[in-house]
Write an enzyme that holds these catalytic residues in place. Sequence first.
Site, PDB file in Angstrom:
ATOM      1  N   GLU A  53     -10.852  24.015 -29.431  1.00 19.77           N
ATOM      2  CA  GLU A  53     -10.228  22.707 -29.615  1.00 19.77           C
ATOM      3  C   GLU A  53      -8.765  22.967 -29.968  1.00 19.77           C
ATOM      4  O   GLU A  53      -8.484  23.747 -30.882  1.00 19.77           O
ATOM      5  CB  GLU A  53     -10.910  21.932 -30.749  1.00 19.77           C
ATOM      6  CG  GLU A  53     -10.320  20.542 -30.862  1.00 19.77           C
ATOM      7  CD  GLU A  53     -10.899  19.701 -31.994  1.00 19.77           C
ATOM      8  OE1 GLU A  53     -11.886  20.114 -32.627  1.00 19.77           O
ATOM      9  OE2 GLU A  53     -10.328  18.623 -32.224  1.00 19.77           O
ATOM     10  N   ARG A 277     -21.305  33.697 -36.421  1.00 23.52           N
ATOM     11  CA  ARG A 277     -19.883  33.502 -36.676  1.00 23.52           C
ATOM     12  C   ARG A 277     -19.331  34.724 -37.371  1.00 23.52           C
ATOM     13  O   ARG A 277     -19.983  35.288 -38.244  1.00 23.52           O
ATOM     14  CB  ARG A 277     -19.773  32.332 -37.664  1.00 23.52           C
ATOM     15  CG  ARG A 277     -18.894  31.233 -37.274  1.00 23.52           C
ATOM     16  CD  ARG A 277     -18.881  30.168 -38.350  1.00 23.52           C
ATOM     17  NE  ARG A 277     -17.510  29.723 -38.473  1.00 23.52           N
ATOM     18  CZ  ARG A 277     -16.942  28.908 -37.588  1.00 23.52           C
ATOM     19  NH1 ARG A 277     -17.641  28.435 -36.587  1.00 23.52           N
ATOM     20  NH2 ARG A 277     -15.694  28.569 -37.724  1.00 23.52           N
ATOM     21  N   LYS A 287      -9.951  26.637 -39.270  1.00 26.09           N
ATOM     22  CA  LYS A 287      -8.650  26.119 -38.861  1.00 26.09           C
ATOM     23  C   LYS A 287      -8.148  25.059 -39.835  1.00 26.09           C
ATOM     24  O   LYS A 287      -6.960  24.970 -40.107  1.00 26.09           O
ATOM     25  CB  LYS A 287      -8.746  25.535 -37.447  1.00 26.09           C
ATOM     26  CG  LYS A 287      -8.658  26.602 -36.372  1.00 26.09           C
ATOM     27  CD  LYS A 287      -8.596  25.990 -34.991  1.00 26.09           C
ATOM     28  CE  LYS A 287      -9.953  25.496 -34.576  1.00 26.09           C
ATOM     29  NZ  LYS A 287     -10.008  25.125 -33.159  1.00 26.09           N
TER      30      LYS A 287
HETATM   31  P1  ATP Z   1     -12.873  26.471 -37.090  1.00 21.94           P
HETATM   32  O1  ATP Z   1     -14.107  26.263 -37.890  1.00 21.94           O
HETATM   33  O2  ATP Z   1     -12.076  27.649 -37.479  1.00 21.94           O
HETATM   34  O3  ATP Z   1     -12.057  25.242 -36.975  1.00 21.94           O
HETATM   35  P2  ATP Z   1     -14.067  25.929 -34.582  1.00 21.94           P
HETATM   36  O4  ATP Z   1     -15.421  26.444 -34.309  1.00 21.94           O
HETATM   37  O5  ATP Z   1     -13.938  24.499 -34.887  1.00 21.94           O
HETATM   38  O6  ATP Z   1     -13.396  26.856 -35.647  1.00 21.94           O
HETATM   39  P3  ATP Z   1     -13.192  25.914 -31.905  1.00 21.94           P
HETATM   40  O7  ATP Z   1     -11.827  25.779 -31.399  1.00 21.94           O
HETATM   41  O8  ATP Z   1     -14.122  24.786 -31.705  1.00 21.94           O
HETATM   42  O9  ATP Z   1     -13.073  26.259 -33.428  1.00 21.94           O
HETATM   43  O10 ATP Z   1     -13.849  27.258 -31.417  1.00 21.94           O
HETATM   44  C1  ATP Z   1     -13.830  27.740 -30.101  1.00 21.94           C
HETATM   45  C2  ATP Z   1     -14.935  28.735 -29.952  1.00 21.94           C
HETATM   46  O11 ATP Z   1     -14.769  29.802 -30.858  1.00 21.94           O
HETATM   47  C3  ATP Z   1     -16.294  28.111 -30.232  1.00 21.94           C
HETATM   48  O12 ATP Z   1     -17.199  28.529 -29.243  1.00 21.94           O
HETATM   49  C4  ATP Z   1     -16.662  28.668 -31.578  1.00 21.94           C
HETATM   50  O13 ATP Z   1     -18.049  28.790 -31.682  1.00 21.94           O
HETATM   51  C5  ATP Z   1     -15.948  30.022 -31.580  1.00 21.94           C
HETATM   52  N1  ATP Z   1     -15.638  30.441 -32.948  1.00 21.94           N
HETATM   53  C6  ATP Z   1     -14.934  29.738 -33.872  1.00 21.94           C
HETATM   54  N2  ATP Z   1     -14.900  30.400 -35.039  1.00 21.94           N
HETATM   55  C7  ATP Z   1     -15.583  31.554 -34.855  1.00 21.94           C
HETATM   56  C8  ATP Z   1     -15.899  32.668 -35.692  1.00 21.94           C
HETATM   57  N3  ATP Z   1     -15.505  32.724 -36.971  1.00 21.94           N
HETATM   58  N4  ATP Z   1     -16.624  33.679 -35.163  1.00 21.94           N
HETATM   59  C9  ATP Z   1     -17.015  33.635 -33.872  1.00 21.94           C
HETATM   60  N5  ATP Z   1     -16.753  32.628 -33.050  1.00 21.94           N
HETATM   61  C10 ATP Z   1     -16.041  31.592 -33.511  1.00 21.94           C
HETATM   62 MG    MG Z   2     -14.904  23.178 -33.337  1.00 22.64          MG
END
Ligand code: ATP
Ligand code: MG
Length: 578
Positions: A53, A277, A287
């Site tokens: 995102e 994760r 984020k």
């Molecule tokens: P955050 O919680 O940091 O905002 P998010 O999951 O909302 O992260 P996205 O932009 O939606 O961030 O993530 C893009 C991809 O990266 C998704 O498939 C998510 O599952 C993966 N991802 C995000 N954080 C991690 C992590 N700590 N370890 C592994 N994969 C991750």
């Molecule tokens: Mg997300």
Amino acid sequence: MGTVSNANAAMSQPKMESPEPRPQSNFLREIIAEDVRTRKFGDAQVQTRFPPEPNGYLHIGHAKAIFLDFGLADEFAGKTNLRFDDTNPEKEEQEYVDSIQKDVRWLGFDWERLCYASDYFGQLYEWALKLIQAGKAYVDDLTADEIRQYRGTPTELGKDSPWRNRSVEENLDLFARMKNGEFPDGSRVLRARIDMASPNFNMRDPVMYRILHATHHRTGDEWCIYPMYDYAHGQSDSIENVTHSMCTLEFADHQPLYRWYIENLGIFPSQQIEFDRLNLTYTLLSKRKLLQLVQEKRVSGWDDPRMPTISGIRRRGFTPEGIRAFCGVIGATRTNGRTDIEMLEHFQRDDLNRRASRAMAVLHPLKVVIDNYPAGQEEMVEVANNPEDPTTGTRQVPFSREIYIEQDDFREVPPPKYYRLSPGKEVRLRNGYFITAQSVVKDEGGNVVEVHCTYDPASRGGNSPDGRKVKSTMHWVSAAHAISAEIRLYDKLFTRANPADLAEGESFLDILNPNSLEILTAAKLEPSLASAKLEDRFQFERVGYFCLDPDCTPGNLVFNRTLALKDTWAKIEKKAGG
Ligand code: ATP
Ligand code: MG
């Protein structure tokens, strides 16, 4: 704080020969291999996507996901799209879209297609009409609070909304008017008509669309209804013929809904698979929280070298090769854990040790005068650029009567087992001569400000012809030739191994490390460093790994310490291995 089991298990696996590390842990690979074998997706090639995102910069957790999405597709001769999941216009920006593309490329990956969920808004709307026509979606007039109340709790079933049984015609009419902007934000939603008694919360008539009169970074003001993540994600996968939609474990409970939409629309059956994760000790990978650090100016920006963002660790001097090696070893599992930050650092040191040019730099200078070295004389000594890689050649480093050594390398009264310079003690200057301390000059406060030494002219190059042994070799720079630079030393951003583990009333801002940045302004560097370039990597001998910071201006060098030399992970690993 221990190392999580998955990291330990992974570390005990044999190191891979291939220069390009593959994801090591195999459950994702096994699923894909089996699907390929059974032709689960017919003639379709393996297709994955990385779906960020654009509401912030990528962090090291995303690097893991990128490595799995791109790495596994590549292993099966498949393709990977970069898709922006841009369904929240209020939080998303072009700046993030740009930084994400830059970071994915820098990590060493290239996408097949660049996609946006917003490209599918039209198709998603058509599909919503289809679900309404099939009696599988309805417009609900309950407020957000009421919807929450009606949804029930884990122990209490949900209740049907009074609007659940509206006619298809009424739903079509209301939904069209929602789209046309006739209603204010929050006044109505479109919901999937599934099961208010489902044990899975996500299936209790989830919201599909909300009204939001907001300007979208790509579609502008074209839409005033926006799909929810769950309604957009699976169908976006399906539109792109994604075969394996890998995501983190928190989405496992959403998988039944992901499948429900695909099945009820009768579209390409993308398959969601969840993995753990990445969590690192002393690090927050969220984020939202990273954004808060930026907005409140607790750090200098998203690319502050203390941030766990890709742009931060890039500026700090981390290499994509070292990050990929780390991702290869942590692999993926089905349970969340917390990996020691030292493990990430270990793979950086490993890579930097191989590629970094050696240089001499004195961070806390102490002047040494070599009394029997002729005043006005200078000479060049030859030094290997990188003993790990003879092809990098040698360079000439100037030596003269006055040099700087580290303050720590001299003690007027040496403690037991102190083998460095002290009165009467002989040591080696790296690639230079043997010197022996004779006397000191002190300031008014009694601090040693100058050490007077004698040198042995026969020990040029660092060995004496009579085979005399010294216990210590020290780095140095010639005072007359030294250049000055600002040096930035970094430490952990948080003081707690698990920064998410907060006491009542405590905020993650309370556990920021007040000493995470130390700036040194008196450092003296060997003159060759004047021509360092931004992408160069250095090992300042005995001190650590360094790189130039973009804050450099002509005549004002700034170096970041990427990492100190000491590798605590290697120690942890050794201990664990017995
Ligand atoms: P955050 O919680 O940091 O905002 P998010 O999951 O909302 O992260 P996205 O932009 O939606 O961030 O993530 C893009 C991809 O990266 C998704 O498939 C998510 O599952 C993966 N991802 C995000 N954080 C991690 C992590 N700590 N370890 C592994 N994969 C991750
Ligand atoms: Mg997300």
